[in-house]
Design an enzyme around this catalytic site. Structure first.
Site, PDB file in Angstrom:
ATOM      1  N   SER A  41      -3.543  -3.228  -0.434  1.00 16.55           N
ATOM      2  CA  SER A  41      -2.462  -4.030   0.130  1.00 16.55           C
ATOM      3  C   SER A  41      -3.006  -5.412   0.505  1.00 16.55           C
ATOM      4  O   SER A  41      -4.035  -5.513   1.184  1.00 16.55           O
ATOM      5  CB  SER A  41      -1.921  -3.312   1.363  1.00 16.55           C
ATOM      6  OG  SER A  41      -1.000  -4.133   2.032  1.00 16.55           O
ATOM      7  N   HIS A  79      -2.032  -7.916   2.509  1.00 19.98           N
ATOM      8  CA  HIS A  79      -2.037  -8.507   3.853  1.00 19.98           C
ATOM      9  C   HIS A  79      -3.139  -7.957   4.753  1.00 19.98           C
ATOM     10  O   HIS A  79      -3.291  -8.397   5.888  1.00 19.98           O
ATOM     11  CB  HIS A  79      -0.661  -8.363   4.519  1.00 19.98           C
ATOM     12  CG  HIS A  79      -0.340  -6.991   5.001  1.00 19.98           C
ATOM     13  ND1 HIS A  79      -0.330  -6.659   6.333  1.00 19.98           N
ATOM     14  CD2 HIS A  79      -0.018  -5.879   4.336  1.00 19.98           C
ATOM     15  CE1 HIS A  79      -0.001  -5.375   6.450  1.00 19.98           C
ATOM     16  NE2 HIS A  79       0.198  -4.887   5.250  1.00 19.98           N
ATOM     17  N   GLY A 134       0.799  -1.212   0.000  1.00 21.95           N
ATOM     18  CA  GLY A 134       0.000   0.000   0.000  1.00 21.95           C
ATOM     19  C   GLY A 134       0.836   1.268   0.000  1.00 21.95           C
ATOM     20  O   GLY A 134       0.508   2.235  -0.693  1.00 21.95           O
ATOM     21  N   SER A 135       1.914   1.267   0.769  1.00 24.34           N
ATOM     22  CA  SER A 135       2.730   2.489   0.859  1.00 24.34           C
ATOM     23  C   SER A 135       3.328   2.859  -0.486  1.00 24.34           C
ATOM     24  O   SER A 135       3.292   4.023  -0.896  1.00 24.34           O
ATOM     25  CB  SER A 135       3.840   2.314   1.893  1.00 24.34           C
ATOM     26  OG  SER A 135       3.286   2.232   3.182  1.00 24.34           O
ATOM     27  N   CYS A 186       2.231   1.666  13.332  1.00 22.06           N
ATOM     28  CA  CYS A 186       3.353   2.403  12.730  1.00 22.06           C
ATOM     29  C   CYS A 186       3.832   3.511  13.656  1.00 22.06           C
ATOM     30  O   CYS A 186       4.957   3.963  13.547  1.00 22.06           O
ATOM     31  CB  CYS A 186       2.944   3.033  11.408  1.00 22.06           C
ATOM     32  SG  CYS A 186       2.093   1.909  10.317  1.00 22.06           S
ATOM     33  N   THR A 224      11.665  -8.056 -10.867  1.00 23.24           N
ATOM     34  CA  THR A 224      10.963  -9.305 -11.143  1.00 23.24           C
ATOM     35  C   THR A 224       9.730  -9.414 -10.260  1.00 23.24           C
ATOM     36  O   THR A 224       9.798  -9.184  -9.058  1.00 23.24           O
ATOM     37  CB  THR A 224      11.905 -10.498 -10.899  1.00 23.24           C
ATOM     38  OG1 THR A 224      13.005 -10.366 -11.799  1.00 23.24           O
ATOM     39  CG2 THR A 224      11.205 -11.824 -11.144  1.00 23.24           C
TER      40      THR A 224
END
Lengths: 147, 395
Positions: free
Chosen positions: B198, B200, B69-70, B323, B236
């Protein structure tokens, strides 16, 4: 949690000397709610010896553990030794604190000394002002402690 | 262990994990290679992209895989800024309670001469389309509003904001990290130009995400190198993770309505139970919030000690955003909804998943009540409050 040492967690989970002394000879309160920690120390003093000590703390795990450890370190000790308490000694006794939590040990030292200063003031006993840290000089509320 | 920190991250779904494994052991070719092993991987990559695009109502080639996401947020904002700068438009509209992936990128853009307007999200934690409309200027190049907030779970009126932006001809990005897989997303119907997600956060693997970019928007490149992701994101491809993300996304979207019903009931019970604690307050709107999110402030105590004691009781919770847990400052999200510092320090976030049960919710309510009461009993602030030396902020 690996954030704190076993000793910190022990003092946090089972804090020693929690409470209030209603007829305390000296009371010291430092920190502020805005920063997230306040410590209050109550002293009962007899013959220049800390007969009893209690604390109340609003704060994180390390703040509660630091207060608990600091009270253990001064209980039963002559006031001379109380005066020489340093935050470093508190940190060492706790088996270390994370860098961003070191200010908690500073607060513990300040709270103990503020209570002692209150005792001296109440009794009209003169003392060397330079031995007492000035809370206002602490910067941790704004930019993190410089320690 | 009672895991109530699903806004921080989720357990991977078994289906997703099993779908990933062949891409480590059997189909491990590089999708850029011309041989059979590589081409099989390339097919799987396209398939994953197609599956995800279908669920977002976009074309497969409008979807770019990222590290999460970031990265997607960074790329979206820098893209809009680059487009704006070319036209001399250097004003961005966003909100005060965005994730740091957005806020810090905006700070960086401010240093580069952009002007940023952060909209007030009010006590309920919701920004209105009218606020967005009024904030848009001639030189506005981007509106970025998160779909649902990561700390307090409030859901923003994305479709209406999208319509305002479309009408004004301004690019609209939404950080949908907390919403994807949990709330319905239709980028066409909601007039979304760019969207970050994101894996997860919806039971997919960590380290993978996606950025939807509407066709025709020239995407800026953050990572230079090979021609992966149509030349817009070198490196990759993390194929096992991408396949896992697509699988988890399909699974979450298929179960969404059923899950929302079940989780909302658990959430509401948690909210009701914790509301019994005197001098506490729910953070954010009671109803316009994620089915999984419960966020409270308790006066007179500090959040970290609450978390540690709950952890001792087997409950994994969070105080605001994980965070920010290394910081001494209270959460910017709680401050943005008007919680004062004293109160914002005493925050608790509980975020549910399908795995949580009614029994766990009841146990948690009791554990939180007991722990708050204990911490208050050793708090000098609490003593001042109950003895009337200080006035309660939370009534």
């Amino acid at each position: 949690m690996a954030l704190y040492s076993e000793t910190v967690m022990d003092h946090f989970r089972n804090p020693r000397n929690v409470g209030v002394i209603e007829d305390a000879d000296g009371v010291g309160e430092v920190g502020n709610a805005k920063c997230g920690d306040i410590m209050k120390i109550y002293l009962k003093i007899e013959n220049d010896i800390v007969k009893d000590v209690k604390f109340e703390t609003f704060g994180c795990g390390s703040a509660i553990a630091s207060s608990s450890m600091a009270t253990e370190m001064i209980k039963g000790k002559p006031l001379k030794e109380v005066l020489s308490l340093t935050n470093k000694a508190v940190v060492e006794a706790l088996g270390g604190l994370p860098a961003h939590k070191l200010h908690c040990s500073v607060l513990a030292e300040e709270a103990v000394k503020a209570a002692l200063k209150d005792y001296y003031d109440k009794k009209g006993i003169s003392y060397d002002k330079s031995l007492f840290p000035d809370c206002a000089s602490c910067c941790h509320c704004d930019s993190g402690c410089a320690l | 262990m009672i895991y109530l920190d699903n806004a921080a991250t989720t357990k991977i779904s078994k289906t997703a994990l099993e779908a990933m494994l062949p891409y480590y052991e059997e189909i491990y070719g590089n999708p850029s290679s011309l041989h059979t092993a590589g081409q099989r991987a390339a097919e799987a990559l396209l398939e994953a992209r197609t599956r995800m695009a279908r669920l977002l109502s976009c074309a497969p080639n409008e979807l770019y895989f990222t590290s999460g996401g970031s990265e997607a947020d960074n790329q979206a904002l820098l893209t809009a800024a680059a487009i704006g700068a070319k036209k001399g438009k250097k004003h961005i509209v966003s909100t005060a309670f965005e994730h740091h992936a957005v806020l810090h990128t905006l700070k960086k853009l401010e240093k580069e001469g952009f002007e940023v307007t952060l909209l007030d999200v009010h006590e309920e934690g919701i920004v209105s389309p009218l606020q967005v409309k009024n904030a848009i200027r001639e030189d506005t190049c981007l509106v970025s509003v998160m779909y649902a907030n990561n700390e307090i779970g409030t859901i923003q009126p994305i479709k209406e904001i999208g319509a305002v932006c479309r009408e004004k001809g301004v690019l609209f990005h939404t950080d949908a990290v907390q919403a994807a897989g949990h709330l319905h997303i239709d980028v066409k119907e909601q007039s979304i130009d760019m969207l970050s997600l994101s894996a997860h956060k919806f039971h997919g693997p960590k380290g993978v995400g996606a950025l939807y970019v509407r066709r025709g928007i020239p995407l800026s490149i953050l990572i230079e190198g090979g021609a992966q992701e149509r030349g817009k994101r070198a490196g990759t491809e993390n194929l096992p993770a991408i396949v896992g993300m697509a699988t988890a996304f399909e699974e979450s979207c298929a179960a969404m309505d059923e899950s929302a019903k079940r989780l909302s009931a658990l959430r509401d019970r948690l909210i009701d139970g914790l509301s019994d604690i005197p001098h506490s307050a729910l953070n954010g709107d009671r109803f316009r919030r994620l089915p999984s999110n419960v966020s409270f402030c308790f006066e007179g105590i500090e959040g970290e000690s609450l978390l540690l004691l709950l952890d001792d009781k087997g409950i994994c919770a969070s105080s605001g955003s994980a965070c920010t847990s290394g910081s001494l400052d209270p959460s910017h999200v709680l401050l943005s909804i008007g919680r004062v510092h004293d109160v914002a320090h005493g925050s608790l976030r509980l975020t549910l998943s399908e795995e949580n049960t009614k029994e766990e919710v009841e146990y948690t309510i009791k554990a939180v009540k007991d722990t708050v009461a204990y911490l208050r009993s050793i708090s000098p602030i609490w003593r001042d409050l109950v003895t009337g030396k200080k006035e309660f902020i939370l009534k």
